[in-house]
Design an enzyme around this catalytic site. Structure first.
Site, PDB file in Angstrom:
ATOM      1  N   GLU A  82      -8.532 -12.948  -6.070  1.00 32.73           N
ATOM      2  CA  GLU A  82      -7.942 -12.970  -7.412  1.00 32.73           C
ATOM      3  C   GLU A  82      -6.870 -14.042  -7.543  1.00 32.73           C
ATOM      4  OE1 GLU A  82      -7.415 -10.764  -5.109  1.00 32.73           O
ATOM      5  OE2 GLU A  82      -5.366  -9.982  -5.117  1.00 32.73           O
ATOM      6  N   ARG A 142       0.691 -11.485   4.270  1.00 27.63           N
ATOM      7  CA  ARG A 142       1.082 -10.275   5.018  1.00 27.63           C
ATOM      8  C   ARG A 142      -0.140  -9.351   5.124  1.00 27.63           C
ATOM      9  NH1 ARG A 142       6.208  -8.080   5.536  1.00 27.63           N
ATOM     10  NH2 ARG A 142       5.324  -6.140   4.777  1.00 27.63           N
ATOM     11  N   CYS A 195      -6.513  -6.421   0.055  1.00 31.78           N
ATOM     12  CA  CYS A 195      -5.262  -6.317   0.808  1.00 31.78           C
ATOM     13  C   CYS A 195      -4.747  -4.870   0.787  1.00 31.78           C
ATOM     14  CB  CYS A 195      -4.254  -7.315   0.256  1.00 31.78           C
ATOM     15  SG  CYS A 195      -2.935  -7.678   1.407  1.00 31.78           S
ATOM     16  N   SER A 206       0.828  -1.206   0.000  1.00 35.94           N
ATOM     17  CA  SER A 206       0.000   0.000   0.000  1.00 35.94           C
ATOM     18  C   SER A 206       0.861   1.253   0.000  1.00 35.94           C
ATOM     19  CB  SER A 206      -0.953  -0.003   1.196  1.00 35.94           C
ATOM     20  OG  SER A 206      -0.224  -0.063   2.393  1.00 35.94           O
ATOM     21  N   HIS A 213      -7.230 -12.577  -0.874  1.00 39.58           N
ATOM     22  CA  HIS A 213      -7.018 -12.376  -2.305  1.00 39.58           C
ATOM     23  C   HIS A 213      -7.866 -13.309  -3.156  1.00 39.58           C
ATOM     24  CE1 HIS A 213      -3.582  -9.691  -1.845  1.00 39.58           C
ATOM     25  NE2 HIS A 213      -3.223 -10.440  -0.820  1.00 39.58           N
TER      26      HIS A 213
END
Lengths: 329, 253
Positions: B219, B179, B92, B62, B217
Site C-alpha cells: 500500500e 519494523r 505487517c 499490532s 507494505h
C-alpha cells in the site's frame, strides 16, 4: 483519512489525494538524490504506520509498559516529563542513554527520544542507541538558536515541531519525516496546539486557492522551498504525517485535535501527571480511534479520574513554543 | 463500476479496519482498483448491508490494534468472519493479527489477536527502525508456490467448482519493510508467494486459502498487483458462492 480536515477543503477527494506513495513522493520535492529519497521513503513509512495512534511520554520502564498495555502506538522516552522540566527551570538535555535503553528493553512498540534543537551529536548518540524516531524538540533547551540538525544524514527518522506552515515545510526540507504542532508542552492546556493546528490548516486553505503564479511570493513569505509549497498545494495537506502535541490532557482534547484534521496525538504530561494514568491512557487511545463518535467519546471521558492540573497561558513564566529564540528557526 | 476481475459482478465491498495505522493508503489502493471500501471502527460495522466481500487489516502497531479490537468487542465477530471463509488481507501488523502463533521480543509468546493463518510470526523480526529497508525482489514462480503447497490434500481448493484460479503475478516487486515481522514457521498448506533473501515476505493460507498476509507494505509503494491479487481471491469466492446458489454451504464446510 481526514475527510473532515479543514485543510483538505477544496483539494482533491481526500482518499485520492492520499495515495500510498504520496508521502514517499515528498522525498522527490526534498531532494533529487536517489539515495536520499529512498531512505526518506522508509522514514516516512514508519510515520504512516503511527497514524491514528497515540504517542505517550514515559520516564520509566514501568510507565512504558502501562502505555503499551493501554494501546500506545509508540512511547517517547525522557528523563523528566515537560511538566517537571518546567517546574525546575534548568537546562534540559537529551536523556541518559541507559534510561532510554531500559525503556527500549521493556516494550515492543517504537521508542522515540528527544535531542536538543541543533544538537547533532545528541542525535548521533540516539541513532547509535537504535531509537526508532528522534524528536528534535523545543521542550529541551535549544543548542543552536539559528540552525536545526541536517536530518538527511541519519538513518533514524526525525519528528519536529511547528507553529505554522512555513516552519513545517522548512523542517521537512531539512529531512524531518514527521511533523507535530508545538503546542505548549507540560501545561495541560490545549490552546497553543489548537492555535498551531489552525494556523497550518488556514495557510494550506489559502495556498490551495492560489494561482500558480502566486506560489513564488507565497513561498518567499513562508520562507519555505517552492517545491514543497507546490506539493502541499497539490495535496491540500502537509506532505508528511502530522500529529498534535503540547497540552493534550483529556480524551476530548485528543479527539478535538483529530477533528481539526491531525493524523494522531502526542500526550506528554497529560497521562502520568493525572490521577489514574492507565485508565486515562486507554481512554485517550480509544478517543483517537473513534474521534468522531460522540457516544464513544462520552464513555471514554467518564470515570477516568482527575486530569493533570492545567496552567493558564498568562500564568506561564517560560513559553517554549512562543520562545523568541525559535522565531529565527 | 463493475468488479475489476469479473464484469458481471458488482464492485466488491471490502471492509478496512480503521482503528489505527495506514488504513487510508489501503483504502486508496482498493478504490483505485474498483472496490468499494467500508470503514470498520466498531462491532456494528462488521455486519453491514449488503455484507462484506473481504477484509483488510492495515499496517501499524499490532498491540494497539489488538487492544482496540478487544475493547470494542470486534475480535470475536472478526474471527467468525475469517473462519467462515471471508477473504482477508493483512500487511505487517495485519499479518501479525492473523498469525496463529506470535513470538514476542525476548522470544516469549505474545498473545494471538485473531489467528486464521497457520504461521509463527516474530514481531519486529528485523529489529528497530534503523533496520527498516526497501529492496528489490520478485514474485515466486507459480510452480514454486505450488510445490510449497504439495503437502496439502487439496492444493487447488480454490479451483474446484467455479472458474479458474487467478494466476499469480510475475516479475520484479519492490518491497518496503518497516519494523517488519518475520514468518518463522509456515504450517502445511501455507503457500509462499514472495520471498526476500530466503525469507517468506508474503504468504497465502487459511482453512479455505482465504488468508493473504505480507510483512511488507504494497500500500506504500503504489504497485497495485498485490491488492489486485487479493481482489481476485475475493471475486473467486463470490463466483463460488453464486455457483452454490448464493448460499453459504461452502463457507460452512
Amino acid at each position: 483519512m481526514n475527510g473532515h480536515a479543514p485543510g483538505a477543503g477544496g483539494a482533491a477527494a481526500p482518499g485520492a489525494a492520499l495515495d500510498g506513495s504520496t508521502f514517499a513522493a515528498t522525498a522527490r520535492a526534498v531532494s533529487s538524490s536517489e539515495e536520499v529519497s529512498s531512505k526518506y521513503a522508509v522514514k516516512v513509512g514508519l510515520a504512516q504506520m503511527l497514524k491514528g495512534g497515540v504517542i505517550m511520554d514515559v520516564v520509566t520502564p514501568e510507565q512504558a509498559v502501562i502505555a503499551e498495555k493501554a494501546g500506545a502506538c509508540a512511547v517517547m522516552a525522557l528523563e523528566r516529563i515537560p511538566a517537571d522540566i518546567r517546574a525546575n527551570g534548568e537546562v534540559a538535555r537529551m536523556s541518559d542513554p541507559a534510561m532510554i535503553a531500559s525503556i527500549q528493553a521493556a516494550v515492543s512498540i517504537p521508542v522515540m527520544a528527544k535531542a536538543r534543537i541543533g544538537h547533532f551529536v545528541e542525535a548521533q548518540i540516539l541513532e547509535a542507541l537504535d531509537v526508532d524516531f528522534i524528536d528534535e524538540s523545543e521542550v529541551l533547551t535549544p543548542a543552536d538558536e539559528i540552525n536545526h540538525i541536517d536530518k538527511h544524514d541519519y538513518k533514524v527518522p526525525f519528528v519536529c515541531g511547528c507553529r505554522n506552515l512555513g516552519e513545517a515545510l522548512r523542517r521537512i526540507a531539512e529531512g524531518a519525516a514527521f511533523i507535530r504542532t508545538k503546542g505548549e508542552a507540560g501545561t495541560g492546556n490545549v490552546v497553543e496546539a489548537v492555535r498551531h493546528a489552525r494556523s497550518v490548516n488556514g495557510q494550506i486553505r489559502k495556498l490551495v486557492t492560489m494561482d500558480d503564479a502566486e506560489l513564488y511570493t507565497f513561498a518567499k513569505e513562508l520562507g519555505a522551498p517552492l517545491e514543497l509549497v507546490r506539493r502541499t498545494k497539490e495535496l491540500g495537506r502537509l506532505p508528511v504525517v502530522q500529529f498534535a502535541a503540547g497540552g493534550v490532557a483529556t480524551p476530548a482534547d485528543a479527539a478535538l485535535m483529530m477533528q481539526l484534521g491531525l493524523d494522531g496525538v502526542f500526550v506528554g504530561s497529560g497521562i502520568f501527571k493525572s490521577e489514574e494514568p492507565a485508565k486515562r491512557a486507554a481512554a485517550i487511545v480509544r478517543a483517537v480511534a473513534n474521534f468522531r463518535d460522540g457516544k464513544v467519546l462520552k464513555e471514554c471521558s467518564t470515570g477516568i479520574g482527575a486530569p493533570m492540573v492545567g496552567i493558564e497561558m498568562d500564568a506561564l513564566v517560560q513559553k517554549w513554543a512562543g520562545d523568541a529564540r525559535h522565531d529565527a528557526l | 463500476m463493475a468488479s475489476p476481475t469479473c464484469p458481471l459482478l458488482p464492485p466488491p465491498r471490502i471492509g478496512v479496519l480503521e482503528l489505527h495505522g495506514d488504513f487510508a493508503e489501503h483504502t486508496a489502493m482498493l478504490r483505485a482498483r474498483g472496490a468499494e471500501t467500508v470503514p470498520l471502527r466498531c462491532a456494528a460495522d462488521l455486519s453491514p448491508t449488503p455484507p462484506l466481500d473481504g477484509l483488510v487489516l492495515p499496517g501499524g502497531e499490532s498491540s494497539t490494534m489488538a487492544i482496540l479490537l478487544d475493547a470494542l468487542s470486534m475480535a470475536d465477530p472478526l474471527r467468525g468472519l475469517i473462519a467462515g471463509g471471508l477473504p482477508v488481507f493483512g500487511t505487517c501488523a495485519g499479518a501479525i493479527l492473523l498469525s496463529d502463533e506470535v513470538v514476542g521480543k525476548g522470544g516469549e509468546a505474545a498473545s494471538v489477536a485473531l489467528g486464521g493463518l497457520d504461521v509463527a510470526t516474530r514481531r519486529n523480526g528485523y529489529g528497530t527502525q534503523v533496520h527498516s529497508f526497501e529492496a528489490e525482489t520478485a514474485w515466486l514462480p507459480a510452480d514454486v508456490a505450488a510445490d510449497a503447497d504439495a503437502t496439502t490434500t487439496a492444493p487447488t481448493a480454490a479451483t474446484d467448482d467455479a472458474g479458474a484460479v487467478a494466476p499469480l503475478p510475475t516479475g520484479p516487486l519492490r518491497v518496503v519493510l518497516i519494523r517488519a515481522p518475520i514468518f518463522e514457521r509456515l504450517g502445511p498448506g501455507v503457500e509462499e508467494l514472495v520471498s526476500h533473501e530466503g525469507r517468506a515476505v508474503m504468504v497465502r493460507g487459511g482453512s479455505q486459502r482465504q488468508v493473504l498476509a505480507a510483512t511488507f507494505h504494497p500500500e506504500l509503494t503504489g504497485d497495485g498487483r498485490v491488492h489486485a491479487l487479493f481482489l481476485g481471491m475475493v471475486d473467486e469466492r463470490r463466483r463460488r458462492l453464486a455457483a452454490d446458489g448464493g448460499g453459504g454451504k461452502k463457507a460452512a464446510a
